[in-house]
Scaffold this motif. Structure first.
Motif, PDB file in Angstrom:
ATOM      1  N   LYS A   1       0.834  -1.218   0.000  1.00  0.00           N
ATOM      2  CA  LYS A   1       0.000   0.000   0.000  1.00  0.00           C
ATOM      3  C   LYS A   1       0.863   1.261   0.000  1.00  0.00           C
ATOM      4  N   ALA A   2       1.928   1.274   0.807  1.00  0.00           N
ATOM      5  CA  ALA A   2       2.823   2.435   0.836  1.00  0.00           C
ATOM      6  C   ALA A   2       3.466   2.646  -0.523  1.00  0.00           C
ATOM      7  N   SER A   3       3.860   1.542  -1.180  1.00  0.00           N
ATOM      8  CA  SER A   3       4.439   1.651  -2.517  1.00  0.00           C
ATOM      9  C   SER A   3       3.414   2.174  -3.514  1.00  0.00           C
ATOM     10  N   GLY A   4       2.164   1.708  -3.374  1.00  0.00           N
ATOM     11  CA  GLY A   4       1.101   2.205  -4.257  1.00  0.00           C
ATOM     12  C   GLY A   4       0.851   3.687  -4.067  1.00  0.00           C
ATOM     13  N   ASP A   5       0.832   4.145  -2.798  1.00  0.00           N
ATOM     14  CA  ASP A   5       0.647   5.576  -2.528  1.00  0.00           C
ATOM     15  C   ASP A   5       1.780   6.400  -3.136  1.00  0.00           C
ATOM     16  N   SER A   6       3.003   5.886  -3.030  1.00  0.00           N
ATOM     17  CA  SER A   6       4.149   6.603  -3.581  1.00  0.00           C
ATOM     18  C   SER A   6       4.061   6.693  -5.098  1.00  0.00           C
ATOM     19  N   ASN A   7       3.709   5.600  -5.737  1.00  0.00           N
ATOM     20  CA  ASN A   7       3.601   5.602  -7.200  1.00  0.00           C
ATOM     21  C   ASN A   7       2.466   6.489  -7.690  1.00  0.00           C
ATOM     22  N   ALA A   8       1.344   6.473  -6.970  1.00  0.00           N
ATOM     23  CA  ALA A   8       0.177   7.239  -7.411  1.00  0.00           C
ATOM     24  C   ALA A   8       0.318   8.726  -7.126  1.00  0.00           C
ATOM     25  N   LEU A   9       0.800   9.064  -5.931  1.00  0.00           N
ATOM     26  CA  LEU A   9       0.778  10.458  -5.489  1.00  0.00           C
ATOM     27  C   LEU A   9       2.085  11.198  -5.735  1.00  0.00           C
ATOM     28  N   VAL A  10       3.198  10.460  -5.794  1.00  0.00           N
ATOM     29  CA  VAL A  10       4.509  11.106  -5.976  1.00  0.00           C
ATOM     30  C   VAL A  10       5.027  10.910  -7.395  1.00  0.00           C
ATOM     31  N   GLU A  11       5.075   9.662  -7.819  1.00  0.00           N
ATOM     32  CA  GLU A  11       5.628   9.362  -9.136  1.00  0.00           C
ATOM     33  C   GLU A  11       4.616   9.596 -10.267  1.00  0.00           C
ATOM     34  N   GLY A  12       3.329   9.536  -9.944  1.00  0.00           N
ATOM     35  CA  GLY A  12       2.306   9.692 -10.984  1.00  0.00           C
ATOM     36  C   GLY A  12       2.168   8.477 -11.887  1.00  0.00           C
ATOM     37  N   ASP A  13       2.616   7.325 -11.413  1.00  0.00           N
ATOM     38  CA  ASP A  13       2.550   6.088 -12.200  1.00  0.00           C
ATOM     39  C   ASP A  13       1.359   5.269 -11.713  1.00  0.00           C
ATOM     40  N   ASP A  14       0.190   5.576 -12.269  1.00  0.00           N
ATOM     41  CA  ASP A  14      -1.029   4.920 -11.795  1.00  0.00           C
ATOM     42  C   ASP A  14      -1.081   3.446 -12.167  1.00  0.00           C
ATOM     43  N   GLU A  15      -0.481   3.063 -13.285  1.00  0.00           N
ATOM     44  CA  GLU A  15      -0.521   1.659 -13.677  1.00  0.00           C
ATOM     45  C   GLU A  15       0.234   0.790 -12.672  1.00  0.00           C
ATOM     46  N   ARG A  16       1.417   1.244 -12.249  1.00  0.00           N
ATOM     47  CA  ARG A  16       2.152   0.476 -11.234  1.00  0.00           C
ATOM     48  C   ARG A  16       1.439   0.563  -9.883  1.00  0.00           C
ATOM     49  N   ALA A  17       0.842   1.714  -9.595  1.00  0.00           N
ATOM     50  CA  ALA A  17       0.110   1.860  -8.337  1.00  0.00           C
ATOM     51  C   ALA A  17      -1.039   0.863  -8.255  1.00  0.00           C
ATOM     52  N   VAL A  18      -1.722   0.624  -9.381  1.00  0.00           N
ATOM     53  CA  VAL A  18      -2.820  -0.349  -9.406  1.00  0.00           C
ATOM     54  C   VAL A  18      -2.315  -1.736  -9.001  1.00  0.00           C
ATOM     55  N   ILE A  19      -1.153  -2.125  -9.533  1.00  0.00           N
ATOM     56  CA  ILE A  19      -0.579  -3.431  -9.190  1.00  0.00           C
ATOM     57  C   ILE A  19      -0.271  -3.506  -7.699  1.00  0.00           C
ATOM     58  N   CYS A  20       0.297  -2.430  -7.173  1.00  0.00           N
ATOM     59  CA  CYS A  20       0.642  -2.406  -5.746  1.00  0.00           C
ATOM     60  C   CYS A  20      -0.605  -2.511  -4.871  1.00  0.00           C
ATOM     61  N   TYR A  21      -1.643  -1.757  -5.204  1.00  0.00           N
ATOM     62  CA  TYR A  21      -2.870  -1.804  -4.398  1.00  0.00           C
ATOM     63  C   TYR A  21      -3.528  -3.179  -4.470  1.00  0.00           C
ATOM     64  N   GLN A  22      -3.494  -3.794  -5.644  1.00  0.00           N
ATOM     65  CA  GLN A  22      -4.072  -5.134  -5.768  1.00  0.00           C
ATOM     66  C   GLN A  22      -3.313  -6.137  -4.901  1.00  0.00           C
ATOM     67  N   GLN A  23      -1.975  -6.027  -4.879  1.00  0.00           N
ATOM     68  CA  GLN A  23      -1.184  -6.906  -4.035  1.00  0.00           C
ATOM     69  C   GLN A  23      -1.476  -6.655  -2.550  1.00  0.00           C
ATOM     70  N   ALA A  24      -1.657  -5.390  -2.204  1.00  0.00           N
ATOM     71  CA  ALA A  24      -1.968  -5.060  -0.805  1.00  0.00           C
ATOM     72  C   ALA A  24      -3.286  -5.689  -0.377  1.00  0.00           C
ATOM     73  N   LEU A  25      -4.286  -5.658  -1.253  1.00  0.00           N
ATOM     74  CA  LEU A  25      -5.593  -6.215  -0.912  1.00  0.00           C
ATOM     75  C   LEU A  25      -5.546  -7.741  -0.798  1.00  0.00           C
ATOM     76  N   ARG A  26      -4.598  -8.370  -1.492  1.00  0.00           N
ATOM     77  CA  ARG A  26      -4.455  -9.825  -1.389  1.00  0.00           C
ATOM     78  C   ARG A  26      -3.766 -10.232  -0.085  1.00  0.00           C
ATOM     79  N   ALA A  27      -2.972  -9.310   0.482  1.00  0.00           N
ATOM     80  CA  ALA A  27      -2.272  -9.618   1.729  1.00  0.00           C
ATOM     81  C   ALA A  27      -3.255  -9.616   2.894  1.00  0.00           C
ATOM     82  N   CYS A  28      -3.025 -10.529   3.848  1.00  0.00           N
ATOM     83  CA  CYS A  28      -3.983 -10.685   4.953  1.00  0.00           C
ATOM     84  C   CYS A  28      -4.015  -9.471   5.873  1.00  0.00           C
TER      85      CYS A  28
END
Length: 816
Positions: free
Chosen positions: A245-272
């Motif tokens: 999730k932290a990586s997704g926030d960084s990609n979405a809000l800092v780097e502006g890379d929404d495609e990679r952020a989507v992957i990160c958020y999906q992985q976060a939701l799969r984690a328990c």
């Protein structure tokens, strides 16, 4: 898998329930009960859905009592299984008893019975003082009671929690939990240095520890702990969702890379630890206590962030599903409602979007209320356009006022002075009301002309606020952007003045064709018209000075100049088309200018060019006008008039303009006016339908113009007479209806005469004088006929009056 495990445990427990005299079977039974209780606590109870927390508590207590009895009797009943020593069996039983106490304490906590839970844990600590699991369970319990369930004011309990956590850390230095919880303790005591030290120690032991990882994220930025995040991401463990999730926030809000952020958020939701945090026994410590930080569910927040990424990527359907999932988890969280509503607005789900914007507006604690006000205003503008096109003009005005009310909440807020988008939308809402008929603004004793003009003038103030904001802007790096905004604001102000000039021209009976005073050139001599037109021209010139290659500014300038200098207006339209051949309004105005000056072939060429640019209402109106002109020299007049009527119908399908209404009314009337001599039944019925269509469209025209088109007003009165006469000679109801229609017709013609009498300018053209006198004479003749003459006299009067009015209307119906 956990559901299957629960089913197996429940099945095993049922088989062992009647054979617990054997210590081995008793231990197996205790293990099954403990496992089922753990599954219940994490919300996955496969095979035991019929059990409640109270039932689990009862079974766990019974299992612990059985183990205690077994422990006391073990000395006199030696057993030999896998244990070779009696002490091994005793240690195993003691371990299970400790586990039971921990589980019972947690069940009691779930039932808000903290005192009983503490008693069980204290007993467990006394019974097994060197047991790490018991020590950390008691330390976590004390920390929760002191700082999470309490307000931290019990200093004794707070210190006891720290001591117990330190003890647990000493009992097993290879475990990360004590250090992570000590980090929480120091963080809440505002000792950031020691807090970070404890979190770092926990991370060294377990790089994916969910409590320590979240603590480090609160203490430092993602850039500072990038190595820590990368280590956690590469572990591939199910509890590193916080890192994803932290990586997704960084990609979405800092780097502006929404495609990679989507992957990160999906992985976060799969984690328990994100997708199902209840599975972790320390899940309450994933965030700080309520009141010190946001209490929003992390899983819901991750879904909302994922929805925002999908929205920016243009995946609107996926975005809506993600926001819906976030809402299902956090139904009281409105922080993402604006983004959700914006997606629905883009998908055309206006009702859902406006409902969400209003929910945000009603919550005074949200920072997104300004965005909600802007979004609601946008929805209301779309609603207003749709309602106005559907003929629901009152609804259209109410939508406009709702949008204005939402935006005005922030209009006088000093913190919002530079929100130029909101000021523009506010001005657009006011200016849009030009399309709403006068009658909607009318109050008692008025027709609504002045009220409408005054309402629209508020748009000028909103646009002017943008120019004031730009003048106060000192950031030199934004000068290019600010010039573009200023240019747009100048054009908007100029258009606002032009719209008010059009309202003034309608008040002065523009296009009525009554006499010279209603022509566009004479109307332009009105003092108020001169002020409005000169202001409009001035602002258009300022916009052109800022951006000389803007076709919109040149088109607007031509529209303002057309009242006084058609030739100069034509040059402005030509310049707009040189800059952009796709400028729809420039083509339309050029076509009408050519038609007005008698250059029909050039007008037709221009309309053909406009056809390639856009399917606009004015294009069909211009084409209908040209066909009407051609019908005068055609042998198939009725066919040509029918084609012209079709063109006007096509224009009304695009927008309900006054030109389209008037054109269709007149052409339909010409098709249906002489049906008395037709022998063909089909043609006779078609003629009657044409008369009805003419009457209906003329009525809509008069409603939209507040009856300011005098020829249309007179013609409507005549048509009311005609309709009344069509009911003559039938039953009593029809006779009453005939009287009502004749009375309405007389009222209309009387109003026409009153308005004509108010025109004080001298009428000099002989033809115009004859037309004026013809209408006056025949309207008076109609009034006399309706009050005492016979039916044949009335029909004769209608015939002569109709001819006079139609000559006037057709001679000047599109003037200006």
């Amino acid at each position: 898998m956990t559901a299957i495990a629960g089913t197996l445990y429940a099945s095993s427990l049922e088989k062992l329930s009647n054979e617990q005299s054997d210590p081995m079977q008793a231990l197996l039974s205790a293990h099954c009960v403990a496992s089922l209780t753990r599954l219940q606590l994490v919300g996955r109870t496969g095979g035991s859905e019929d059990r409640t927390l109270e039932k689990f508590e009862e079974e766990t207590k019974a299992s612990m009592t059985m183990l205690c009895d077994l422990s006391r009797s073990i000395e006199s009943n030696p057993y030999f299984y896998v244990w070779r020593k009696q002490s091994s069996l005793s240690s195993s039983i003691a371990h299970h008893i400790s586990i039971k106490r921990q589980l019972i304490a947690e069940l009691l906590l779930r039932s808000s019975r903290q005192d009983e839970a503490r008693s069980f844990l204290e007993d467990a600590v006394k019974a097994s003082p060197q047991n790490y699991e018991v020590a950390i369970a008691y330390g976590a319990f004390l920390l929760q009671m002191a700082l999470y369930d309490g307000d931290g004011s019990n200093s004794g309990l707070t210190k006891t929690a720290k001591v117990q956590l330190l003890k647990a850390a000493k009992l097993n230095t290879t475990k990360a939990d004590p250090f992570a919880l000590l980090g929480i303790w120091y963080e809440l005591q505002e000792d950031s240095k020691r807090s970070v030290g404890c979190f770092s120690k926990a991370i060294l032991v377990d790089p994916t520890h969910p409590v320590a990882g979240r603590g480090m994220l609160r203490a430092k930025s993602t850039t500072d702990i990038s190595t820590l995040l990368n280590n956690a991401l590469n572990m591939g463990i199910f509890q590193n969702g916080w890192a994803w999730k932290a990586s997704g926030d960084s990609n979405a809000l800092v780097e502006g890379d929404d495609e990679r952020a989507v992957i990160c958020y999906q992985q976060a939701l799969r984690a328990c630890d994100v997708g199902n945090p209840k599975q972790h026994r320390l899940d309450i410590f994933f965030s700080l206590p309520k009141g010190t930080t946001s209490s929003i569910n992390e899983c819901g927040d991750t879904w909302a962030s994922l929805g925002g990424c999908y929205r920016r990527l243009g995946k609107h359907s996926a975005s809506v599903r993600a926001f819906q999932a976030a809402h299902d988890i956090n139904p009281d969280d409105l922080s993402f409602y604006c983004s959700w509503a914006q997606v629905e607005l883009e998908l055309g789900l206006l009702d859902d979007a406006s409902e969400k914007f209003e929910k945000v507006l009603h919550n005074e604690n949200l920072l997104t209320r300004y965005n909600a006000a802007y979004g609601l205003g946008s929805c209301m503008l779309v609603f207003a356009r749709g309602a106005n096109n559907a003929g629901k003009h009152g609804h259209a005005l109410s939508y406009v006022k709702r949008g204005i009310s939402a935006l005005l909440v922030f209009a006088n807020d000093a913190n919002n002075v530079n929100f130029n988008c909101a000021w523009k939308l506010l001005g657009d809402l006011y200016s849009f009301c030009f399309a709403i008929p006068f009658s909607v603004f009318a109050q008692q004793g008025t027709l609504g002309e002045s009220e409408k003009s005054l309402f629209i003038s508020e748009g000028e103030s909103a646009y002017s606020r943008i120019i004031e904001n730009i003048a106060n802007e000192s950031d030199q790096n934004k000068q290019g952007e600010l010039l573009a905004i200023r240019n747009t604001a100048l054009v908007d102000i100029a258009v606002n003045f032009l719209l008010r000039a059009r309202i003034r021209s309608e008040i002065l009976h523009d296009g009525s064709g009554i006499d010279k005073s209603t022509s566009i050139n004479d109307i332009a001599k009105d003092r108020e018209m001169q002020v409005l037109l000169s202001s409009s021209v001035n602002y258009f010139l300022q916009a052109i000075e800022l951006d000389p290659i803007s076709p919109i500014s040149w088109t607007g300038l031509g529209s303002a100049l057309i009242f006084e200098d058609p030739m100069l207006a034509q040059h402005a339209f030509s310049r707009a088309l040189q800059l952009d051949k796709g400028t729809e309004d420039a083509w339309a105005n050029m076509s009408l200018l050519y038609c007005d000056s008698g250059q029909d072939s050039k007008s037709e060429e221009t309309v053909d060019s406009l056809t390639q640019v856009a399917d606009s209402a004015i294009m069909w109106i211009a084409r209908g006008l040209l066909i009407e002109k051609q019908s005068k020299s055609s042998e198939n007049t009725d066919v040509m008039i029918s084609r012209a009527a079709d063109a006007y119908r096509a224009s009304l399908q695009i927008s309900r303009s006054q030109g389209g209404l008037l054109g269709l009314s007149l052409t339909s009337r010409r098709l249906g006016i002489n049906d008395s001599g037709i022998n063909n039944e089909y043609e006779r019925e078609a003629g009657k339908l044409g008369s009805k269509e003419s009457h209906a469209n003329l009525e809509m025209l008069l409603n939209s113009s507040a009856g300011q088109n005098l020829s249309a007003l007179a013609l409507y009165g005549i048509m009311s007479f005609e309709k009344g006469l069509s009911f003559h000679g039938r039953d009593n109801y029809c006779q009453d209806h005939t009287k009502l229609l004749l009375a309405n017709g007389k009222t209309m013609l009387a109003e026409t005469q009153t308005q004509i009498d108010k025109l004080s300018l001298q009428r000099t053209a002989p033809l115009e004088e004859r037309q004026y006198c013809a209408i006056m004479r025949n309207s008076l003749e109609l009034k006399r006929a309706s009050t005492g003459f016979g039916i044949e006299d009335i029909k004769s009067s209608i015939s002569s009056c109709t001819d006079a009015v139609e000559r006037v209307v057709h001679s000047d119906q599109y003037d200006g």
